[in-house]
Design an enzyme around this catalytic site. Structure first.
Site, short mmCIF file in Angstrom:
data_model
loop_
_atom_site.label_atom_id
_atom_site.label_comp_id
_atom_site.label_asym_id
_atom_site.label_seq_id
_atom_site.Cartn_x
_atom_site.Cartn_y
_atom_site.Cartn_z
CD GLN A 1 -6.18 -0.91 7.75
OE1 GLN A 1 -6.87 -1.89 8.04
NE2 GLN A 1 -4.91 -0.83 8.10
CB SER B 1 -2.05 -3.39 1.13
OG SER B 1 -0.98 -4.06 1.73
CB ALA B 2 -1.72 -8.92 -0.10
CG HIS B 3 0.29 -6.56 5.08
ND1 HIS B 3 0.41 -6.21 6.39
CD2 HIS B 3 0.49 -5.43 4.37
CE1 HIS B 3 0.69 -4.91 6.47
NE2 HIS B 3 0.75 -4.42 5.25
CB THR C 1 12.19 -9.34 -11.55
OG1 THR C 1 13.23 -8.94 -12.45
CG2 THR C 1 11.73 -10.75 -11.89
CB CYS D 1 1.99 1.65 9.72
SG CYS D 1 0.89 0.88 8.54
N GLY E 1 0.81 -1.21 0.00
CA GLY E 1 0.00 0.00 0.00
C GLY E 1 0.84 1.26 0.00
CB THR E 2 4.02 2.13 1.70
OG1 THR E 2 3.51 1.84 3.01
CG2 THR E 2 4.97 3.30 1.77
CG ASN F 1 -4.60 3.70 9.42
OD1 ASN F 1 -5.10 4.59 8.75
ND2 ASN F 1 -3.49 3.86 10.10
N1 PLP Z 1 -2.80 2.82 3.89
C1 PLP Z 1 -3.42 2.48 5.03
C2 PLP Z 1 -4.76 3.05 5.33
C3 PLP Z 1 -2.81 1.59 5.92
O1 PLP Z 1 -3.42 1.26 7.05
C4 PLP Z 1 -1.53 1.08 5.60
C5 PLP Z 1 -0.83 0.19 6.55
O2 PLP Z 1 -1.16 0.15 7.70
C6 PLP Z 1 -0.94 1.45 4.39
C7 PLP Z 1 -1.60 2.33 3.57
C8 PLP Z 1 0.40 0.92 3.96
O3 PLP Z 1 0.24 -0.37 3.44
P1 PLP Z 1 1.49 -1.38 3.37
O4 PLP Z 1 1.73 -1.83 4.77
O5 PLP Z 1 1.02 -2.47 2.47
O6 PLP Z 1 2.63 -0.63 2.81
#
Ligand code: PLP
Length: 381
Positions: A168, A199-201, A237, A317, A69-70, A140
């Site tokens: 989220q 984002s997957a995690h 890659t 995070c 996501g970042t 989040n």
């Molecule tokens: N955006 C939101 C709202 C999030 O909560 C987070 C991670 O907590 C991110 C972006 C970043 O995602 P990633 O951890 O996959 O980089």
């Protein structure tokens, strides 16, 4: 026994995802190579792209795989051709910092006491040429859900583009946004935004896999120069096993709608003086952000950890460091109360009994805290 209630930070890998990833790791080859091994990898990549496209309602060509996501947020905000960025005050740091450090002009849209974007303020700030607005779907920390249907119309009427951080929201809210769609998930096309980060995690996929979804004809300058993968929008890659895991988690059932019942159960059992943030706004069914005045988050977090519960304070995070939450601060929450904020976030592993056990542990710790305070008052008296 440990009870994990920090799914907004990251969620354990789902068994089906792990199995798919292990199978993918048994293959080798570069998806760009023309030999059979390479073609097999390309086929896996292509399949994963189609799954994402199908489950999230976007064209396959509109899926740009990233490291999470970042990176997706950075690509949207720094790669855009827009010159003026408008971001809400409660965005994730990967949006706020990307906007601040970019070469573009950035401005902040304030939120109200529930953390909802102030639509009057957004409207007043729109109108400049070449604007990109970035507003998250679900927060989040508090789980607050923004009225994106209204926002998207307002943004487009002003001739601007909308990027949505849906990291989220995916897997945690569904049909209410998606309407009668073919999957359990929020839907890019129905949301009508121009770019969306996922984002997957956060829902049981691997860490380090994400995507930026983009509408046709959105121009982006890549952040990473190199081999021109992902249609020249993100070089490097591809991490096939992570991408395959990402696609697998998108086929899993969403948490919505059964979690709100447990969230409400948790909140009903909180001490009467507890404050639940964003309580009066639409919120994710898995997230509770609360404070018990006088019980510092740092101390409570450690006490809960010793009792076997993993929760977090402040931003997901940044759960390692107990700092001041920019989200609560933007909502006008007093500093002393914000310092007591704890976030409990449920996920696919959560069981009803775990919520009851959490409530019991919190009640015990709260009783102890009250006794200690009463003792201190007596000593002083
Ligand atoms: N955006 C939101 C709202 C999030 O909560 C987070 C991670 O907590 C991110 C972006 C970043 O995602 P990633 O951890 O996959 O980089």
């Amino acid at each position: 026994m440990r009870v994990y209630l920090d799914h907004n930070a990251t969620s354990p890998l789902r068994p089906a995802v792990k199995a798919a990833m292990l199978a993918a790791l048994d293959s080798h080859g570069n998806a760009a190579s023309v030999h059979a091994e390479g073609r097999k990898q390309f086929h896996a990549l292509d399949g994963a792209r189609s799954t994402l496209a199908w489950t999230l309602g976007v064209n396959a060509e509109g899926v740009i795989f990233t490291s999470g996501g970042t990176e997706a947020n950075n690509l949207a905000l720094r790669g855009t051709q827009a010159e003026y960025l408008l971001v809400s005050a409660i965005e994730h740091p990967s949006v706020l910092e990307a906007a601040k450090s970019s070469s573009k002009v950035a401005d902040i849209v304030p939120v109200d006491g529930n953390g909802l974007v102030r639509l009057d303020a957004l409207k007043a700030k729109l109108g400049r040429r070449n604007t990109l607005v970035s507003i998250m779907l679900a927060n989040n920390e508090t789980g607050v859900i923004q009225p994106l249907n209204e926002i998207v119309d307002m943004v487009h009427e002003a001739g601007a583009l909308l990027h949505v951080d849906a990291v989220q929201a995916v897997g945690k809210m569904a049909r209410e946004m998606a309407g009668p769609s073919h999957s359990d998930h929020i839907n890019f096309a129905l949301l009508k935004c121009d770019m969306m980060s996922v984002s997957a995690h956060k829902i049981g996929g691997p860490v380090g896999a994400g995507a930026l979804l983009v509408r046709d004809r959105i121009e982006l300058s890549p952040l990473l120069a190199g081999g021109g993968q992902e249609s020249r929008r993100r070089s490097g890659t591809e991490n096939i096993s992570a991408i395959v895991g990402f696609a697998e988690v998108m086929k899993s059932p969403a948490l919505y709608p059964y979690r709100p019942v447990w969230r409400d159960m948790l909140e009903t059992a909180l001490p009467p003086e507890a404050v639940v943030f964003s309580k009066d706004a639409p919120r994710l069914g898995n997230t509770t952000c609360f404070a018990i005045p006088g019980m510092s988050a740092e101390t409570l977090l450690m006490a809960l950890d010793l009792e076997g519960f993993a929760v977090s304070s402040g931003s997901a995070c940044a759960s390692g460091k107990v700092g001041r939450s920019h989200v609560l601060s933007a909502m006008g929450v007093p500093k002393e109360l914000a310092a007591c904020a704890i976030r409990v976030s449920q996920g696919w592993t959560t069981k009803r009994d775990e919520i009851s056990a959490f409530n019991a542990a919190l009640t015990r710790l709260h009783e102890k805290h009250k006794l200690r305070n009463a003792g201190q008052r007596q000593n002083h008296g």
